[in-house]
Design an enzyme around this catalytic site. Structure first.
Site: not given
Lengths: 150, 387
Positions: B288, B339
């Site tokens: 991430y 995202y």
């Protein structure tokens, strides 16, 4: 001194745990009556022994810059005229496990660096919901001083 | 755990720049779920469990189940306590439900349309900040970028990490996105010069250190290993997963004892112990990246390199496909693919095991996906070709 960020920028919502910190004009921490642990931010229980008997503890207001950022991008329209601004994390001399977020408000002292000494000063902001103003900690660079300056 | 459940299908909506989607956020969720179910060779009526994450998520499981015409729902669940930190916790919830027999076919998804709801790159339009935020927002720590900047500045200071280490994370993501037509930044290559010339957002983060704000959704279908073997695609087994935080890792406002890093020490220990494997066994990884610098912390904390050596580890092409020892974010990641709160990384981690990535690492046996270290508790999952 004037508030570092605009007068109409976000204010803290007061509760029983944080009222001292944001209104007393002192660096108000929290101490456990049972085990003596000083903690920040305040919590409903002691994080060390889970006691609910907590009292005010006052820090002297001297510390060092532990981390910082220069913010260039306005996060909202109210900050458009304030960038670039700094945000600093201050490690307290007398409670080195405590770190407090604030702004370093002395632009004539040159660029911020980790490790620089700072001391707390206070900015008074009218509270639209109360007769009592808010008093927010801000920071200036320099050696530890006596009584905290207004 | 240890391969008793598997990912049987992955799907996504089209990924858009924030505000560019024609669909509503809920429609995006439905598209991703439908595609994942179809990918697995299943029908929506086979789905009997729905799991997601994100505090105050808007896409309620009952509304989804009704809109999609799922079968009877036997299980719903949500990972709790944050956002992008929770992504892989959802797989632990589904794994638990499947191995306990509470459900047979669980969909996990995340839909996020920042063009239709609040943007993560903006301060909320509030006059007052409560709780932890009272100590942050009045001083300008009013969006995740500033919060993460304070963490990463200290981390760089303590470990002698330079700006080039951050650049490497962005350059890897953009290089990989140029092979992936799904990536929002496909067709927009990034050079080292572009990176350094881009504007500061909050030092030490340039524009390209920050994830995008997107509209889109990603979803997977999990079922038991036994059932997955009879479906359309090769099963991708959940070899191990781990979540949580250090003791006192959750003290608010930067006062946790292990600040600025340490969010993945505990998770790494648990993950490798459960997997019977270690970082050296991993073929490809998705980390991430809300911001480049926190990705460095996660790579180090989970065990790939000590913090003092993290800049060396990510330099020299070591994290870039096809020649690096550990290619990361091989679809473009949050910086350059999209995202979707990190959940699109699961789809890529699964595709790497199947052999379907646009930056395919050869013969992947172990594929790692790590959620966000910006907020505790964190989570991570390890996928495998064999159970």
């Amino acid at each position: 001194m004037d508030r570092y960020l605009p007068e109409d920028w976000i204010l803290p919502a007061l509760d029983d745990g944080n009222r001292d910190f944001f209104t007393s004009g002192r660096l108000a921490l929290q101490r456990c009556v049972e085990c003596g642990t000083v903690q920040h931010p305040p919590e409903d229980v002691c994080r060390s022994c889970q006691s609910q008997r907590l009292e005010a503890a006052e820090a002297e207001g001297n510390g060092r810059i532990y981390s910082f950022s220069i913010v260039h991008h306005p996060l909202g329209p109210k900050l458009a005229g304030s960038v670039p601004y700094n945000v600093a994390l201050i490690q307290l001399d007398d409670h080195p496990h405590v770190r407090i977020v604030g702004n370093v408000c002395d632009p004539d002292e040159g660029p911020l660096e980790i490790g620089q000494r700072v001391r707390a000063v206070w900015t008074t902001v009218p509270d639209p919901h109360s007769d009592e103003p808010l008093r927010l900690p801000q920071w200036v660079r320099g050696e530890p001083a006596g009584p905290q300056a207004e | 755990m240890h391969g008793r459940t598997a990912v049987a299908g992955v799907g996504e909506s089209r990924y858009y720049r924030r505000g560019a989607a024609d669909e509503t956020e809920f429609q995006l969720a439905c598209i991703a779920i439908r595609n994942a179910v179809e990918d697995a060779g299943l029908k929506l009526s086979d789905v009997d469990g729905i799991v997601s994450f994100m505090d105050r998520d808007r896409n309620h499981p009952a509304r989804l189940g009704a809109a999609l015409g799922t079968g009877k729902l036997n299980f719903t669940g949500q990972a709790w306590g944050g956002g992008g930190n929770l992504g892989m916790s959802t797989l632990m919830i589904a794994d638990g439900a499947l191995t306990a027999g509470y459900a047979e076919c669980v969909v996990i998804f995340r839909a996020l349309a920042q063009g239709q709801f609040g943007r993560f790159g903006r301060a909320p339009a509030v006059a007052r900040a409560a709780g932890e935020q009272a100590y942050l927002m009045p001083f300008g720590v009013a969006a995740p970028v500033v919060r993460n900047a304070l963490m990463v500045r200290r981390y760089m200071h303590e470990h002698g990490i330079g700006q080039e280490a951050l650049a490497e994370i962005a350059l890897a993501a953009y290089a990989h996105a140029q092979h992936n037509p799904r990536a929002v930044r496909y067709g927009h290559p990034l050079t080292r010069e572009d990176y350094h010339a881009s504007r500061w957002i909050a030092e030490p983060f340039h524009l390209f250190d920050c994830c995008q704000e997107n509209d889109g959704a990603a979803a997977i279908v999990m079922t038991t290993a036994e059932r997955a073997r009879d479906l359309a695609k090769p099963p991708v087994y959940l070899r191990a997963a781990a979540a949580g935080m250090e003791r006192w890792g959750g003290v608010p406002a930067f006062n946790e004892p292990s600040f600025p890093n340490g969010r993945y020490w505990h998770i790494g220990e648990k993950l490798w112990e459960r997997a019977g494997a270690g970082p050296a066994d991993v073929d490809v990884a998705q980390f991430y990246e809300n911001f480049s610098g926190t990705t460095l912390m996660a790579i180090s904390d989970i065990g790939f390199a000590p913090a003092d050596g993290i800049e060396d580890f990510v330099s020299g092409g070591n994290i870039q496909w096809p020649d690096g020892d550990l290619p990361i974010n091989t679809s473009g990641g949050n910086l350059a693919e999209a995202y979707i709160h990190g959940f699109q990384a699961v789809n890529e981690g699964v595709r790497q095991v199947r052999g379907d990535s646009t930056c395919q690492v050869p013969d992947v046996e172990l594929s790692l996906v790590v959620s966000g270290p910006g907020t505790p508790p964190g989570s991570a999952a390890l996928f495998s070709r064999e159970p």
